[in-house]
Structures are given as C-alpha cells and as structure tokens.
Design a protein around this motif. Structure first.
Motif, short mmCIF file in Angstrom:
data_model
loop_
_atom_site.label_atom_id
_atom_site.label_comp_id
_atom_site.label_asym_id
_atom_site.label_seq_id
_atom_site.Cartn_x
_atom_site.Cartn_y
_atom_site.Cartn_z
N ARG A 60 1.12 0.69 11.74
CA ARG A 60 0.54 1.94 12.23
C ARG A 60 1.47 3.12 11.94
NH1 ARG A 60 -4.57 2.31 14.76
NH2 ARG A 60 -5.25 0.21 15.19
N LEU A 61 2.77 2.90 12.05
CA LEU A 61 3.72 3.98 11.72
C LEU A 61 3.64 4.33 10.24
CD1 LEU A 61 6.81 2.88 13.86
CD2 LEU A 61 5.58 5.05 14.08
N LEU A 62 3.60 3.31 9.39
CA LEU A 62 3.50 3.54 7.95
C LEU A 62 2.24 4.32 7.60
CD1 LEU A 62 4.51 0.21 6.14
CD2 LEU A 62 5.48 2.47 5.73
N ARG A 63 1.10 3.80 8.04
CA ARG A 63 -0.16 4.44 7.66
C ARG A 63 -0.27 5.84 8.25
NH1 ARG A 63 -6.28 2.42 8.99
NH2 ARG A 63 -5.67 3.14 11.05
N ALA A 123 -3.79 10.90 -7.65
CA ALA A 123 -4.91 10.72 -6.73
C ALA A 123 -5.36 9.26 -6.68
CB ALA A 123 -6.08 11.62 -7.14
N ASP A 124 -5.47 8.63 -7.86
CA ASP A 124 -5.93 7.23 -7.90
C ASP A 124 -4.98 6.29 -7.16
OD1 ASP A 124 -8.14 8.00 -9.36
OD2 ASP A 124 -7.35 7.30 -11.30
N LYS A 125 -3.68 6.46 -7.38
CA LYS A 125 -2.69 5.60 -6.70
C LYS A 125 -2.72 5.84 -5.19
CE LYS A 125 -0.82 3.03 -9.83
NZ LYS A 125 -1.18 1.63 -9.87
N LEU A 145 -4.13 3.92 0.13
CA LEU A 145 -4.81 4.07 1.43
C LEU A 145 -5.76 2.90 1.69
CD1 LEU A 145 -5.67 7.87 1.61
CD2 LEU A 145 -4.06 6.60 3.04
N ASP A 146 -6.47 2.47 0.67
CA ASP A 146 -7.36 1.31 0.84
C ASP A 146 -6.58 0.07 1.26
OD1 ASP A 146 -9.53 2.88 0.12
OD2 ASP A 146 -9.66 2.11 -1.93
N GLY A 190 0.82 -1.21 0.00
CA GLY A 190 0.00 0.00 0.00
C GLY A 190 0.85 1.26 0.00
N SER A 191 1.91 1.23 0.77
CA SER A 191 2.81 2.39 0.81
C SER A 191 3.47 2.63 -0.54
CB SER A 191 3.87 2.18 1.90
OG SER A 191 4.72 3.30 1.98
#
Length: 175
Positions: free
Chosen positions: A95-98, A71-73, A78-79, A54-55
């Motif tokens: 949690r740190l990544l997000r 925006a799409d990426k 995020l999803d 995701g990152s």
C-alpha cells in the motif's frame, strides 16, 4: 526450503537495487527489474514481488526517453501494482508503494490520486486500530501525502482536513 531462501535473498538484493533506483540510479532500476522479473516467474502469486516489480516498471517509465514509452511503462506498472494489492490487500509495504507511486504520477494523465487516497486512508485506518502499525515518520508522511493526493484530486477541503489531522496528531505526540 533452500529454493525459498535463495528467492528471499534475491528479493532482498532486488529491493535494495529498487530503492537505489528510487533515488535516481537508472542502472539499479534495470537490474532490479530483471531480478524481479525472474522472481515473479518463480513465485507468480507473491504479492510483494509483484508490487516491487510493478514499481520498477514505473521507474523504467520515469527513466524512458520517449514519452510513449514513459506512459506505457507507467500504465503497465500500475496494472501490476493493482494486481499486487488484489493478491494481498492488507500488506502495508504494498500500500505504501502503490500510494506513493500514484501520488507522484501526473493526475491529468493517469488519474491515480483516488487510488493514492484509498491506500493512504487504508494505512491510517489500520494505524487507528493499532498504533504500532506505522512508525511516527510513516504517519507524518502518509498524512502529508494524503493531503497532497486530495489536492491533486481537486478536493482542497479534504486536503486541509488531512493537514489539520497531521497538526493535531503532532500536538498530541508532543504532550
């Protein structure tokens, strides 16, 4: 067992490339994304692989030329990060990544500051329970980031309170 070891080795390589990508290496982001996509297919319920994948999607968005691709990426990333948290909500690294990603995305478009606040608060709560949960550097970073997330979310009083908490924590560490 050998397959698991090979996957861990590939994951470590992908994480190293990811980190180079965070520092601006666009080619490293592409390679990390490709490696993590393959790992994700092999280990679909591995929360850490999911989070780094995701990152990399968000990083691909950062590096995209077209605004809609950006925006799409970022949305897709995020999803995937949210899925990673749902797979293992207690893993500090996720949690740190997000939290860090949500903090850095434009609030006016992504409205992700509340998610960053949630992640940074989660990390600090675990630290309060166990002082070895975060390093001193991580505590400073998380408190600063929490303050910034509150500021971005339009909560200046809470932003100031987070900075005061950091100041109090630093004074306590010196004494």
């Amino acid at each position: 067992m050998a397959v698991q070891s090979a996957h861990m080795n590939q994951f470590e390589k992908a994480r190293t490339l990811h980190n180079k990508g965070v520092d601006g290496d666009k080619n490293a982001v592409i390679k990390a994304n490709e490696m993590l996509l393959k790992l994700r297919e092999a280990e679909p319920d591995d929360a850490l692989i999911e989070a780094y994948y995701g990152s990399t999607l968000v990083l691909l968005g950062r590096d995209a030329v077209k605004i809609l691709d950006r925006a799409d990426k970022a949305e897709e990333g995020l999803d995937v990060l949210n899925r990673a948290v749902s797979l293992d909500s207690n893993l500090k690294e996720i949690r740190l990544l997000r939290g860090n990603i949500c903090l850095r995305l434009p609030e006016s478009f992504f409205h992700s500051s509340e998610t960053a606040i949630e992640d940074f608060t989660f990390l600090l709560d675990r630290y309060e329970e166990n002082s070895s949960y975060l390093t001193q550097k991580q505590v400073r970073e998380v408190l600063r980031n929490l303050s910034e997330a509150y500021q971005n979310a339009g909560k200046p009083d809470k932003a100031v309170a987070a900075l005061q908490r950091l100041d109090k924590w630093e004074r306590k560490k010196k004494s």
